[in-house]
Design a protein around this motif. Sequence first.
Motif, PDB file in Angstrom:
ATOM      1  N   SER A 297     -17.258  34.088  76.196  1.00 62.40           N
ATOM      2  CA  SER A 297     -16.421  32.945  76.542  1.00 62.40           C
ATOM      3  C   SER A 297     -16.912  31.676  75.836  1.00 62.40           C
ATOM      4  N   ASP A 298     -16.020  30.689  75.709  1.00 64.78           N
ATOM      5  CA  ASP A 298     -16.317  29.466  74.958  1.00 64.78           C
ATOM      6  C   ASP A 298     -17.533  28.724  75.497  1.00 64.78           C
ATOM      7  N   ASP A 299     -17.728  28.702  76.816  1.00 67.95           N
ATOM      8  CA  ASP A 299     -18.826  27.927  77.396  1.00 67.95           C
ATOM      9  C   ASP A 299     -20.195  28.535  77.106  1.00 67.95           C
ATOM     10  N   LYS A 300     -20.238  29.732  76.498  1.00 62.82           N
ATOM     11  CA  LYS A 300     -21.515  30.382  76.157  1.00 62.82           C
ATOM     12  C   LYS A 300     -21.733  30.485  74.650  1.00 62.82           C
TER      13      LYS A 300
ATOM     14  N   ASP B 115      -9.843  31.663  76.752  1.00 68.38           N
ATOM     15  CA  ASP B 115     -11.282  31.542  77.020  1.00 68.38           C
ATOM     16  C   ASP B 115     -12.137  31.977  75.828  1.00 68.38           C
TER      17      ASP B 115
ATOM     18  N   THR C  34     -13.174  29.987  70.735  1.00 67.24           N
ATOM     19  CA  THR C  34     -14.303  29.747  69.810  1.00 67.24           C
ATOM     20  C   THR C  34     -14.728  31.047  69.148  1.00 67.24           C
TER      21      THR C  34
ATOM     22  N   SER D 118     -21.865  38.624  79.315  1.00 67.80           N
ATOM     23  CA  SER D 118     -22.310  37.385  79.961  1.00 67.80           C
ATOM     24  C   SER D 118     -22.841  36.338  78.988  1.00 67.80           C
ATOM     25  N   GLY D 119     -23.079  36.698  77.734  1.00 67.32           N
ATOM     26  CA  GLY D 119     -23.587  35.754  76.751  1.00 67.32           C
ATOM     27  C   GLY D 119     -23.741  36.432  75.401  1.00 67.32           C
TER      28      GLY D 119
ATOM     29  N   SER E  24     -22.040  27.889  72.320  1.00 63.75           N
ATOM     30  CA  SER E  24     -22.639  26.745  71.618  1.00 63.75           C
ATOM     31  C   SER E  24     -23.880  27.144  70.828  1.00 63.75           C
ATOM     32  N   GLU E  25     -24.665  28.064  71.340  1.00 58.38           N
ATOM     33  CA  GLU E  25     -25.879  28.496  70.632  1.00 58.38           C
ATOM     34  C   GLU E  25     -25.548  29.194  69.325  1.00 58.38           C
TER      35      GLU E  25
ATOM     36  N   GLU F 288     -15.812  41.702  77.762  1.00 61.97           N
ATOM     37  CA  GLU F 288     -16.511  40.414  77.866  1.00 61.97           C
ATOM     38  C   GLU F 288     -17.922  40.656  78.377  1.00 61.97           C
TER      39      GLU F 288
END
Length: 283
Positions: free
Chosen positions: A66-69, A37, A40, A167-168, A71-72, A165
């Motif tokens: 995590s990878d889904d957060k 996860d 990235t 949250s962002g 991109s920014e 981990e």
Amino acid sequence: MSPSLVRFASVLFSCCVLLSSTATAFNITRLLDQYPDFKTFNDLLTQTKVNQQINQRQTITILTVSDDKMSEVSSKPVEAVKKILSSHVILDYYDTQKLKNLKTGTSVLTTLLQTTGTASSQQGFLNVTLKDDKIVFSSAVKNPRRNVMLTRSVAAQPFNISVLEVSGPIIVPGLDAAPTGPVAAPAPMKAHAPAPAPHKKKRVAKSPEAETLEAEAPSDDALSPDDAPASFRTEADAPAADETPDKKSRAPSKSSAAGKGFVLPGVGLIVMLMLVASFLTSQ
């Protein structure tokens, strides 16, 4: 082998393992490789070489995302990504229990960004706050853009390394202001320079004597003896020693030259008249 000797060998082996693990510290890349996860986040640590700075530390805490957060963060220039990731590395060991034991209110934590010399104001620090049994992280800079919460503990090696981990990504004000592409160099300002002067043939400086000789130089027609330069005249034509001739008028004027041209004919006429008179008298 006696039991006491076996126990001694066991203790010695354990000490060697402990010393070895302390000397080699840890490898954050290998550690995060076990958690798909965070691929990235892990790849960006390697690209920016922040992983090397992490591995040189003995006590550290990483706030991973995590990878889904991500991109920014991944869309930014490398230098901006490096600063953002450095702000997710706390220079102390914090696991979930240690964070919960913090005093009520807000505590300030020092990050790896503070050691790089690129942080200004409070960019190299994070605030951690206990709020409604939740642990919240934010930038210590005034009016941070975003607060993130602790999600879970990923891995821990007590008092050496802890991976948590959140949250962002924690966006520190000023770190993400870098341009997303190469910046074109500004066009040079055009100075209002005067129009170039027309090209002139370079003139070689000449001495006054050379200018005088050029002025006195005859044309292509035949030269008369009277028009010859001073260097070719006879001694009779040379000026007297007590005279100081003007450099610009060394050549004799036309009137003086004409006068010298009639000297010999006048003398001959007088001689002839005297002979005629003598002849008439003798008759």
